[in-house]
Design an enzyme around this catalytic site. Structure first.
Site, PDB file in Angstrom:
ATOM      1  N   ALA A  88      38.474 -31.778  60.637  1.00  0.00           N
ATOM      2  CA  ALA A  88      37.581 -31.165  59.646  1.00  0.00           C
ATOM      3  C   ALA A  88      36.618 -32.199  59.091  1.00  0.00           C
ATOM      4  O   ALA A  88      36.943 -33.377  58.964  1.00  0.00           O
ATOM      5  CB  ALA A  88      38.375 -30.541  58.501  1.00  0.00           C
ATOM      6  N   GLU A 121      42.888 -25.458  69.803  1.00  0.00           N
ATOM      7  CA  GLU A 121      42.707 -24.053  69.460  1.00  0.00           C
ATOM      8  C   GLU A 121      41.686 -23.983  68.337  1.00  0.00           C
ATOM      9  O   GLU A 121      41.655 -24.863  67.477  1.00  0.00           O
ATOM     10  CB  GLU A 121      44.009 -23.402  68.974  1.00  0.00           C
ATOM     11  CG  GLU A 121      45.076 -23.235  70.025  1.00  0.00           C
ATOM     12  CD  GLU A 121      46.042 -24.409  70.088  1.00  0.00           C
ATOM     13  OE1 GLU A 121      46.805 -24.497  71.052  1.00  0.00           O
ATOM     14  OE2 GLU A 121      46.028 -25.260  69.169  1.00  0.00           O
ATOM     15  N   ASN A 126      35.373 -18.965  63.970  1.00  0.00           N
ATOM     16  CA  ASN A 126      34.767 -20.281  63.729  1.00  0.00           C
ATOM     17  C   ASN A 126      33.722 -20.581  64.803  1.00  0.00           C
ATOM     18  O   ASN A 126      33.942 -21.391  65.705  1.00  0.00           O
ATOM     19  CB  ASN A 126      35.849 -21.363  63.687  1.00  0.00           C
ATOM     20  CG  ASN A 126      35.303 -22.721  63.294  1.00  0.00           C
ATOM     21  OD1 ASN A 126      34.101 -22.937  63.213  1.00  0.00           O
ATOM     22  ND2 ASN A 126      36.206 -23.663  63.069  1.00  0.00           N
ATOM     23  N   TYR A 133      32.562 -27.878  69.898  1.00  0.00           N
ATOM     24  CA  TYR A 133      33.451 -28.222  71.004  1.00  0.00           C
ATOM     25  C   TYR A 133      32.754 -28.033  72.355  1.00  0.00           C
ATOM     26  O   TYR A 133      32.895 -28.870  73.255  1.00  0.00           O
ATOM     27  CB  TYR A 133      34.736 -27.400  70.928  1.00  0.00           C
ATOM     28  CG  TYR A 133      35.478 -27.586  69.622  1.00  0.00           C
ATOM     29  CD1 TYR A 133      35.605 -28.848  69.036  1.00  0.00           C
ATOM     30  CD2 TYR A 133      36.022 -26.507  68.951  1.00  0.00           C
ATOM     31  CE1 TYR A 133      36.272 -29.017  67.827  1.00  0.00           C
ATOM     32  CE2 TYR A 133      36.692 -26.672  67.743  1.00  0.00           C
ATOM     33  CZ  TYR A 133      36.814 -27.930  67.195  1.00  0.00           C
ATOM     34  OH  TYR A 133      37.469 -28.099  66.002  1.00  0.00           O
TER      35      TYR A 133
END
Length: 163
Positions: A88, A121, A126, A133
């Site tokens: 995060a 995951e 999101n 990613y």
């Protein structure tokens, strides 16, 4: 290790392994970032697991003992795979390229430990995380139905094979 990040302003930051003194700040960012945040106990356990590798990113301290924490993340090394368990960026520092830079450093650290691939995951909701990613070479390979217990939301499984 010190690095420089460009964004809306020049940011200088350092990255170091997570330690006990970081836990309060990590949990604060965690609670600002996720509907099902990890507890301080969960992060505490990451400090003692031999296969767990967690790092924090801080702004340059400018003479202070510790600079402001802007991100944290970690992975588990399982044979030749790095499984990213948590990642995060503080909301005040998002959309500046920090996430890409920091995740790239985590992947490089994993590669240096022998990882040939990485998995993670991410919540189906999101979209920003998925874009990040994918930008770093991950691809969607599956779905875990109802993975997130609190919300029942599905998780997208992503992997990158070419570390």
């Amino acid at each position: 290790m010190g690095r420089e990040e460009k964004g809306t302003e020049d940011l200088k930051f350092t990255i170091h392994p997570l330690d006990y003194s970081d836990l309060e700040e990590v949990v604060k960012i965690e609670s600002l970032s996720f509907p099902e945040p990890w507890s301080v106990t969960m992060f505490y356990h990451e400090l003692v697991l031999p296969f767990s590798h967690f790092y924090v990113m801080r702004r340059d301290s400018q003479g202070k003992k510790k600079g402001t924490m802007v991100a944290y993340g970690g992975f588990w090394m399982v044979k030749d795979e790095a499984h990213i368990t948590n990642f995060a960026v503080h909301p005040d520092y998002r959309n500046r390229g920090i996430g890409s830079e920091f995740l790239g450093i985590l992947l490089e650290n994993a590669k240096n430990l022998g990882a040939k691939m990485a998995t993670l995951e991410v919540r189906t909701s999101n979209k920003a995380g998925q874009r990040l990613y994918e930008k770093l070479g991950f691809r969607k390979v599956g779905v875990r139905k109802g993975y997130y217990a609190y919300t029942g939301e599905d998780a997208i499984v992503m992997e990158r094979r070419d570390l």
